[in-house]
Design a protein around this motif. Sequence first.
Motif, mmCIF file in Angstrom:
data_model
loop_
_atom_site.group_PDB
_atom_site.id
_atom_site.type_symbol
_atom_site.label_atom_id
_atom_site.label_comp_id
_atom_site.label_asym_id
_atom_site.label_seq_id
_atom_site.Cartn_x
_atom_site.Cartn_y
_atom_site.Cartn_z
ATOM 1 N N LYS A 159 -5.800 -34.119 25.320
ATOM 2 C CA LYS A 159 -4.712 -33.527 24.088
ATOM 3 C C LYS A 159 -4.308 -34.241 23.145
ATOM 4 C CE LYS A 159 -1.879 -30.138 26.674
ATOM 5 N NZ LYS A 159 -1.314 -29.714 27.710
ATOM 6 N N ARG A 214 -12.177 -21.920 32.852
ATOM 7 C CA ARG A 214 -12.290 -22.691 31.041
ATOM 8 C C ARG A 214 -13.798 -21.710 30.318
ATOM 9 N NH1 ARG A 214 -12.892 -28.577 34.172
ATOM 10 N NH2 ARG A 214 -14.928 -27.506 33.360
ATOM 11 N N VAL A 237 -9.633 -30.421 31.338
ATOM 12 C CA VAL A 237 -9.881 -30.391 30.138
ATOM 13 C C VAL A 237 -11.151 -30.048 29.532
ATOM 14 C CG1 VAL A 237 -9.059 -30.548 26.710
ATOM 15 C CG2 VAL A 237 -7.945 -30.733 28.576
ATOM 16 N N GLU A 261 -6.013 -22.458 29.062
ATOM 17 C CA GLU A 261 -6.084 -21.752 28.033
ATOM 18 C C GLU A 261 -6.293 -22.928 27.075
ATOM 19 O OE1 GLU A 261 -0.907 -21.264 27.648
ATOM 20 O OE2 GLU A 261 -1.679 -23.076 28.219
ATOM 21 N N GLN A 262 -6.393 -21.707 25.702
ATOM 22 C CA GLN A 262 -6.638 -23.088 24.853
ATOM 23 C C GLN A 262 -6.250 -23.733 23.841
ATOM 24 O OE1 GLN A 262 -7.564 -21.198 19.937
ATOM 25 N NE2 GLN A 262 -9.982 -21.265 21.444
ATOM 26 N N ILE A 263 -6.454 -25.116 23.545
ATOM 27 C CA ILE A 263 -5.342 -25.852 23.080
ATOM 28 C C ILE A 263 -6.219 -26.165 21.640
ATOM 29 C CG2 ILE A 263 -4.559 -27.566 25.245
ATOM 30 C CD1 ILE A 263 -6.641 -29.466 24.674
ATOM 31 N N ALA A 264 -6.912 -26.107 21.058
ATOM 32 C CA ALA A 264 -7.558 -25.893 19.680
ATOM 33 C C ALA A 264 -8.897 -25.141 19.693
ATOM 34 C CB ALA A 264 -7.859 -27.537 19.517
ATOM 35 N N HIS A 321 -7.364 -26.744 28.009
ATOM 36 C CA HIS A 321 -6.793 -26.672 29.055
ATOM 37 C C HIS A 321 -6.971 -25.641 30.336
ATOM 38 C CE1 HIS A 321 -2.856 -29.112 30.212
ATOM 39 N NE2 HIS A 321 -3.623 -29.182 31.549
ATOM 40 N N GLU A 354 -3.065 -35.597 29.106
ATOM 41 C CA GLU A 354 -2.584 -36.013 28.129
ATOM 42 C C GLU A 354 -3.061 -36.853 26.984
ATOM 43 O OE1 GLU A 354 0.050 -35.158 27.920
ATOM 44 O OE2 GLU A 354 -0.187 -33.942 29.741
ATOM 45 N N ARG A 361 -4.929 -32.854 19.251
ATOM 46 C CA ARG A 361 -4.577 -33.087 18.151
ATOM 47 C C ARG A 361 -4.057 -33.850 16.764
ATOM 48 N NH1 ARG A 361 -0.016 -33.533 22.172
ATOM 49 N NH2 ARG A 361 0.559 -35.099 20.570
ATOM 50 N N HIS A 376 -4.541 -25.804 33.241
ATOM 51 C CA HIS A 376 -3.808 -26.312 34.026
ATOM 52 C C HIS A 376 -3.598 -26.096 35.329
ATOM 53 C CE1 HIS A 376 -1.547 -25.432 30.656
ATOM 54 N NE2 HIS A 376 -2.087 -24.351 30.838
#
Length: 330
Positions: free
Chosen positions: A221, A143, A32, A166-169, A151, A218, A225, A153
Amino acid sequence: MKVTAIANSNIALTKYWGKRDKKMMLPFAGSVSMTLDSMFTKTTVEFDSKYDRDIFVLNGKELKDGEEYEEVVDHLNLIREMAKVKEHARVVSENNFPTAAGLASSASGFAALSLAGSKAAGLNLDERGLSILSRRGSGSASRSIAGGFVHWHRGEKEDGSDSFAEQIASPDHWDIRMVVAVTTKAEKKIKSRAGMAQSVDNCPYYSQWVKECEKDIENVKKAVRKKDFKLLGKTAEMNCLKMHAVMMTTSPPIIYWTPSTIEVVTAVLSWREEGLECYFTIDGGPQVKIICQGKDAEEIERRLKNMGVAKETHICKIGGPAKVVEDHLF
Ligand code: DP6
């Protein structure tokens, strides 16, 4: 057609260190990162029959052979194969920060080359396709296509079709900054690619590292969040230390830290004890990036400058996605 793209660099909050497939550039673990807004590569690509070989100009200097030239040619070959194009290309690229000194120049470099090159060859890849193409040039480049918190994968498939970032935020989700302390501008001695391959083969703790990464991803992330800064900083700093523990216990040992690196690290620890919330992260080089909240960035930079160990300092905000621009470099 001539196309120019700009891609930002990114700094991992949980690191990528080791490939399960070197040709496809598939990692053993996901990672990440945070995209940075002020460290970027700008690249112009043109495929044309007037070129009788691929030309690559980096920061004003033409590279006619050597590892970097070969990597760019390999990437152009991949693009030519995908687009069914035969022409050679001229590639002109500029970084606005020191190249190959642990500031992720390969990340922004291959992301910009993938976006400009694929478009110049007539392809119209989506974000996932661009991330996968960038990954083939340099893992961390996967990234640098999306902006914000990202993130990558790990993926499971042998063809790499599920190993993308892909974007997480989004960049405006949370005001997190990285204060970069450039302790030396010299290029690093051991490139990440060779170093991580040695760790996979020769570090007795390598399998434990992979397990730790999944847990740390985890937590990062979750921290993003919930905007839990302590969880973010603590997890990122510890993940960085675990990666450097793997590097140092690889034979032969890979040690990127210099006395200045340790000076900044110990300063961050003592500032934190005094109540200034900040955490460090370090990649394949001696530079230290200090993770903090927007409100504390200037105070951290001031303290860094006072220490006198950093050749340069930069406050980076969270950056946006790679984009096509109109002003070409040639
Ligand atoms: C320590 O992406 O530069 O910065 O895939 O071989 O090109 P290749 O390696 P690269 O490695 C980056 C390693 C790191 C950690 C990270 O950015 O996740």
